[in-house]
Motif scaffolding. Structure first.
Motif, PDB file in Angstrom:
ATOM      1  N   ILE A  97       0.871  -1.188   0.000  1.00 35.93           N
ATOM      2  CA  ILE A  97       0.000   0.000   0.000  1.00 35.93           C
ATOM      3  C   ILE A  97       0.904   1.233   0.000  1.00 35.93           C
ATOM      4  O   ILE A  97       1.702   1.438   0.921  1.00 35.93           O
ATOM      5  N   GLY A  98       0.798   2.038  -1.057  1.00 37.66           N
ATOM      6  CA  GLY A  98       1.645   3.202  -1.193  1.00 37.66           C
ATOM      7  C   GLY A  98       1.060   4.443  -0.537  1.00 37.66           C
ATOM      8  O   GLY A  98      -0.145   4.523  -0.255  1.00 37.66           O
ATOM      9  N   CYS A  99       1.914   5.408  -0.288  1.00 40.53           N
ATOM     10  CA  CYS A  99       1.478   6.687   0.278  1.00 40.53           C
ATOM     11  C   CYS A  99       2.602   7.694   0.082  1.00 40.53           C
ATOM     12  O   CYS A  99       3.772   7.323   0.004  1.00 40.53           O
ATOM     13  N   PHE A 100       2.247   8.953   0.020  1.00 43.81           N
ATOM     14  CA  PHE A 100       3.282   9.980  -0.062  1.00 43.81           C
ATOM     15  C   PHE A 100       2.759  11.301   0.459  1.00 43.81           C
ATOM     16  O   PHE A 100       1.556  11.558   0.484  1.00 43.81           O
TER      17      PHE A 100
ATOM     18  N   ILE B 248      -0.853   8.885   6.473  1.00 48.01           N
ATOM     19  CA  ILE B 248      -1.665   8.772   5.254  1.00 48.01           C
ATOM     20  C   ILE B 248      -1.746   7.311   4.824  1.00 48.01           C
ATOM     21  O   ILE B 248      -2.822   6.796   4.487  1.00 48.01           O
ATOM     22  N   GLY B 249      -0.616   6.627   4.860  1.00 49.23           N
ATOM     23  CA  GLY B 249      -0.617   5.210   4.505  1.00 49.23           C
ATOM     24  C   GLY B 249      -1.461   4.388   5.448  1.00 49.23           C
ATOM     25  O   GLY B 249      -2.127   3.431   5.023  1.00 49.23           O
ATOM     26  N   TYR B 250      -1.481   4.756   6.729  1.00 49.09           N
ATOM     27  CA  TYR B 250      -2.258   3.993   7.700  1.00 49.09           C
ATOM     28  C   TYR B 250      -3.755   4.198   7.503  1.00 49.09           C
ATOM     29  O   TYR B 250      -4.551   3.299   7.775  1.00 49.09           O
ATOM     30  N   VAL B 251      -4.151   5.380   7.061  1.00 48.82           N
ATOM     31  CA  VAL B 251      -5.566   5.618   6.746  1.00 48.82           C
ATOM     32  C   VAL B 251      -6.025   4.628   5.668  1.00 48.82           C
ATOM     33  O   VAL B 251      -7.068   3.977   5.790  1.00 48.82           O
ATOM     34  N   VAL B 252      -5.235   4.529   4.614  1.00 51.42           N
ATOM     35  CA  VAL B 252      -5.575   3.610   3.528  1.00 51.42           C
ATOM     36  C   VAL B 252      -5.458   2.160   3.986  1.00 51.42           C
ATOM     37  O   VAL B 252      -6.311   1.319   3.668  1.00 51.42           O
TER      38      VAL B 252
ATOM     39  N   LYS C  89      -8.550  -0.451   3.732  1.00 46.40           N
ATOM     40  CA  LYS C  89      -8.473  -1.533   2.753  1.00 46.40           C
ATOM     41  C   LYS C  89      -7.971  -2.843   3.354  1.00 46.40           C
ATOM     42  O   LYS C  89      -7.615  -3.763   2.616  1.00 46.40           O
ATOM     43  N   LEU C  90      -7.942  -2.938   4.673  1.00 45.42           N
ATOM     44  CA  LEU C  90      -7.297  -4.072   5.329  1.00 45.42           C
ATOM     45  C   LEU C  90      -7.878  -5.413   4.906  1.00 45.42           C
ATOM     46  O   LEU C  90      -7.138  -6.367   4.619  1.00 45.42           O
ATOM     47  N   SER C  91      -9.191  -5.511   4.860  1.00 43.78           N
ATOM     48  CA  SER C  91      -9.806  -6.800   4.503  1.00 43.78           C
ATOM     49  C   SER C  91      -9.409  -7.223   3.100  1.00 43.78           C
ATOM     50  O   SER C  91      -9.027  -8.390   2.861  1.00 43.78           O
ATOM     51  N   GLU C  92      -9.477  -6.306   2.160  1.00 44.17           N
ATOM     52  CA  GLU C  92      -9.092  -6.624   0.784  1.00 44.17           C
ATOM     53  C   GLU C  92      -7.616  -6.977   0.698  1.00 44.17           C
ATOM     54  O   GLU C  92      -7.218  -7.902  -0.025  1.00 44.17           O
TER      55      GLU C  92
ATOM     56  N   MET D  99      -5.704   5.657  -6.746  1.00 42.09           N
ATOM     57  CA  MET D  99      -5.352   6.835  -5.963  1.00 42.09           C
ATOM     58  C   MET D  99      -6.428   7.160  -4.931  1.00 42.09           C
ATOM     59  O   MET D  99      -7.593   7.392  -5.277  1.00 42.09           O
ATOM     60  N   ILE D 100      -6.037   7.180  -3.666  1.00 42.42           N
ATOM     61  CA  ILE D 100      -6.974   7.378  -2.554  1.00 42.42           C
ATOM     62  C   ILE D 100      -6.663   8.712  -1.883  1.00 42.42           C
ATOM     63  O   ILE D 100      -5.628   8.854  -1.211  1.00 42.42           O
ATOM     64  N   PRO D 101      -7.518   9.725  -2.026  1.00 45.99           N
ATOM     65  CA  PRO D 101      -7.263  11.009  -1.360  1.00 45.99           C
ATOM     66  C   PRO D 101      -7.456  10.886   0.150  1.00 45.99           C
ATOM     67  O   PRO D 101      -8.416  10.272   0.616  1.00 45.99           O
ATOM     68  N   VAL D 102      -6.535  11.456   0.900  1.00 49.77           N
ATOM     69  CA  VAL D 102      -6.609  11.449   2.366  1.00 49.77           C
ATOM     70  C   VAL D 102      -6.523  12.897   2.829  1.00 49.77           C
ATOM     71  O   VAL D 102      -5.442  13.498   2.857  1.00 49.77           O
ATOM     72  N   ARG D 103      -7.653  13.458   3.166  1.00 53.38           N
ATOM     73  CA  ARG D 103      -7.690  14.860   3.577  1.00 53.38           C
ATOM     74  C   ARG D 103      -7.183  14.994   5.015  1.00 53.38           C
ATOM     75  O   ARG D 103      -7.427  14.150   5.859  1.00 53.38           O
ATOM     76  N   GLN D 104      -6.497  16.097   5.243  1.00 50.58           N
ATOM     77  CA  GLN D 104      -5.865  16.318   6.543  1.00 50.58           C
ATOM     78  C   GLN D 104      -6.857  16.959   7.512  1.00 50.58           C
ATOM     79  O   GLN D 104      -7.417  18.004   7.220  1.00 50.58           O
ATOM     80  N   GLY D 105      -7.071  16.330   8.646  1.00 46.78           N
ATOM     81  CA  GLY D 105      -7.992  16.841   9.657  1.00 46.78           C
ATOM     82  C   GLY D 105      -8.319  15.754  10.652  1.00 46.78           C
ATOM     83  O   GLY D 105      -8.061  14.564  10.422  1.00 46.78           O
TER      84      GLY D 105
END
Length: 554
Positions: free
Chosen positions: A350-353, A538-542, A546-549, A467-473
């Motif tokens: 699972i990627g993140c940046f 951010i990576g942990y949000v995704v 998506k953990l089950s998948e 691509m999974i947007p992760v908004r900051q808040g």
């Protein structure tokens, strides 16, 4: 019997409770006394060993408390002085030890001892034109040690008669020697010819340049001495951490350095912090120098005030922490486990940046797991503009971290020019995918810094749903941050002992709303980068979403 042996005998009989590192140091020193043939060409000269002790107790006078009173060294101080000054070359008679690292809890007589040592090295060491320097990050700080020297000399009729204070130094006319206070931004440091260099509170030094420069300035002296006395500090990845690690390697026998001597007073375990009988491990002057009642009050306050506890752990017990206001304590974030990506056989990640500012530091990560393995393995790369590395002075003032070293270690990729090329991050994800055959179905990102063109290029490469947007808040980040913290504490997250990850995680503070929800912030010091921690969040949000998948894939 020497003071070294007397101190050691009290340690092994448990009359004095000592930590592992002090036992190591004095075990070695006593062995050198009893088995000199093993340590040829170094021998012990008791007369030379006692010379600084006799000088200090005869001529140096109290500059605090009982003004003008006799200055009496405690047993641990006498043992240290015999060790530093007593071992010499059997032919030349010059000292063996040229560098000393002394880590002890605050208020254990550091500044007074260093002032006395500076005065001895100016007057009593037999060196012509000795240049003695007191060093700190800022001149005001180094002047504290200098003023302690001057006040000590003023209180001594014998020293005051012969030593003169001039505009910027203390001058000894009969040997042309000087004591001077300097700071990292002082002019003309390259031309020094140091006989003694004192660094009071090494842990406060933000970059190692001044340490390296002052050590090199001693190269033409016959028997120079670099003496660092310090408590631990909150600045991680600093020269203090590097010296502490080096000292431990020397004490453990992993590194041989006949010129380096370390005295590390610390607790052996953080759980000892509320056990009074263990406090002396980090506070060798407890009782005659540091009042136990004061330390007891500090510990009691720390039991009720978690923020103050971090200060007590670091400053009184020399335990490693990052910041009293940090999101993670050092022991919570520190994981020294490593892995070899080529041997892990990862198939999915699972990627993140986090791009942050294009003129700053950027971070990209891939989180991987294996079947029947609870560990979460982090593959990472950092990106920085070439201009930032080129501007050495700006880097020293802003970050005080070794970007060029990290580049050499392959942890950091440099982008040409003065901005980070966002497409370099895309190229890195492609390299990991193609080199290690790791399929990346999802990549989390902060949409604030990603334009439509870059987003489309990522989708063209990794898929339209990748691509999974992760908004900051707080709404998005609070729960994943709490889960991430729990997994970091449990050492479930293996980030390959990456020093940039540690630096970013240790810098991160949090903002909490009235409902207890949290989100990451830099804190008051904007020079501290948190990009690596943000990308991991951010990576942990995704990852959680998506953990089950993901588990079905692996």
């Amino acid at each position: 019997m020497t003071y070294i042996e007397e101190y050691y005998n009290k340690i092994i009989s448990n009359e004095i409770i000592a930590c592992k590192r002090i036992k190591q140091a004095y075990s070695m020193l006593v062995d050198k006394l009893h088995n000199p043939g093993k340590y040829d060409p170094w021998i012990f000269d008791e007369e030379l060993a006692n010379r600084p002790i006799e000088f200090i107790e005869t001529f140096c006078k109290q500059a605090q408390g009982e003004l003008g009173g006799a200055l009496k060294l405690e047993l641990f101080q006498k043992a240290k002085h015999q060790a530093v000054f007593g071992f010499v070359h059997k032919e030349t008679g010059f000292r063996q030890y040229q560098e000393v690292l002394d880590i002890r809890g605050r208020k254990n007589g550091k500044t007074t001892e260093l002032a006395a040592d500076e005065t001895f090295m100016l007057v009593g060491d037999g060196e012509g034109s000795p240049e003695c320097y007191i060093i700190a990050t800022k001149l005001d700080q180094s002047k504290k040690g200098f003023n302690e020297c001057y006040k000590m000399i003023q209180q001594s009729p014998d020293l005051n008669k012969h030593l003169k204070k001039r505009k910027s130094d203390i001058y000894c006319p009969f040997n042309y020697g000087t004591i001077q206070a300097l700071a990292s931004n002082s002019n003309g440091l390259d031309g020094l010819n140091s006989h003694m260099v004192t660094i009071d509170e090494l842990a406060a030094i933000k970059n190692r340049d001044i340490y390296d420069l002052m050590k090199q300035s001693m190269s033409s002296r016959r028997q120079p001495l670099l003496d660092c006395i310090t408590t631990n500090g909150f600045i991680r990845g600093s020269i203090f951490d590097a010296q502490y690690e080096y000292a431990c390697k020397v004490l453990d026998g992993k590194v041989k350095d006949d010129r380096f001597l370390a005295f590390i007073y610390e607790l052996d375990d953080k759980d000892e912090w509320d056990k009074e009988e263990m406090w002396i491990k980090a506070n060798p002057g407890l009782g005659p120098i540091k009042k136990i009642e004061f330390l007891r009050d500090c510990v009691n306050k720390a039991k009720e005030d978690p923020a103050f506890k971090a200060t007590v752990m670091v400053k009184d017990f020399n335990m490693k922490e990052n910041s009293a206001s940090a999101w993670l304590r050092w022991d919570e974030l520190n994981n020294e486990a490593v892995f070899d990506i080529r041997e892990m056989g990862f198939r999915y990640g699972i990627g993140c940046f986090d791009l942050a500012e294009t003129t700053d530091l950027a971070s990209a990560k891939i989180l991987c797991m294996k079947r029947d393995d609870p560990g979460i393995y982090v593959i990472q790369k950092y990106f920085v503009p070439q201009e930032k590395l080129n501007n050495e002075e700006t880097n020293k003032e802003e970050d005080s971290v070794p970007y060029k070293l990290w580049e050499q270690q392959g942890l950091l990729r440099v982008c040409p020019g003065n901005k980070i090329n966002k497409y370099d991050i895309l190229e890195w994800f492609k390299e990991v995918r193609d080199t290690y055959d790791i399929y990346i179905p999802w990549i989390g990102y902060d949409p604030w810094h990603v334009d439509d063109s870059l987003l489309q290029t990522f989708k063209d490469e990794f898929g339209s749903e990748s691509m999974i947007p992760v908004r900051q808040g707080v709404y998005t980040l609070s729960f994943p941050m709490k889960e991430l913290k729990a997994d970091l504490i449990a050492d479930r997250i293996n980030y390959n002992n990456n020093p940039i990850d540690k630096w970013c995680l240790s810098n991160m503070e949090i903002k909490t709303d009235i409902n207890g929800n949290i989100q990451p912030i830099k804190g008051v010091d904007n020079r501290k980068r948190i990009d690596g921690g943000v990308s991991l969040i951010i990576g942990y949000v995704v990852f959680l979403d998506k953990l089950s998948e993901y588990e079905n894939m692996i």
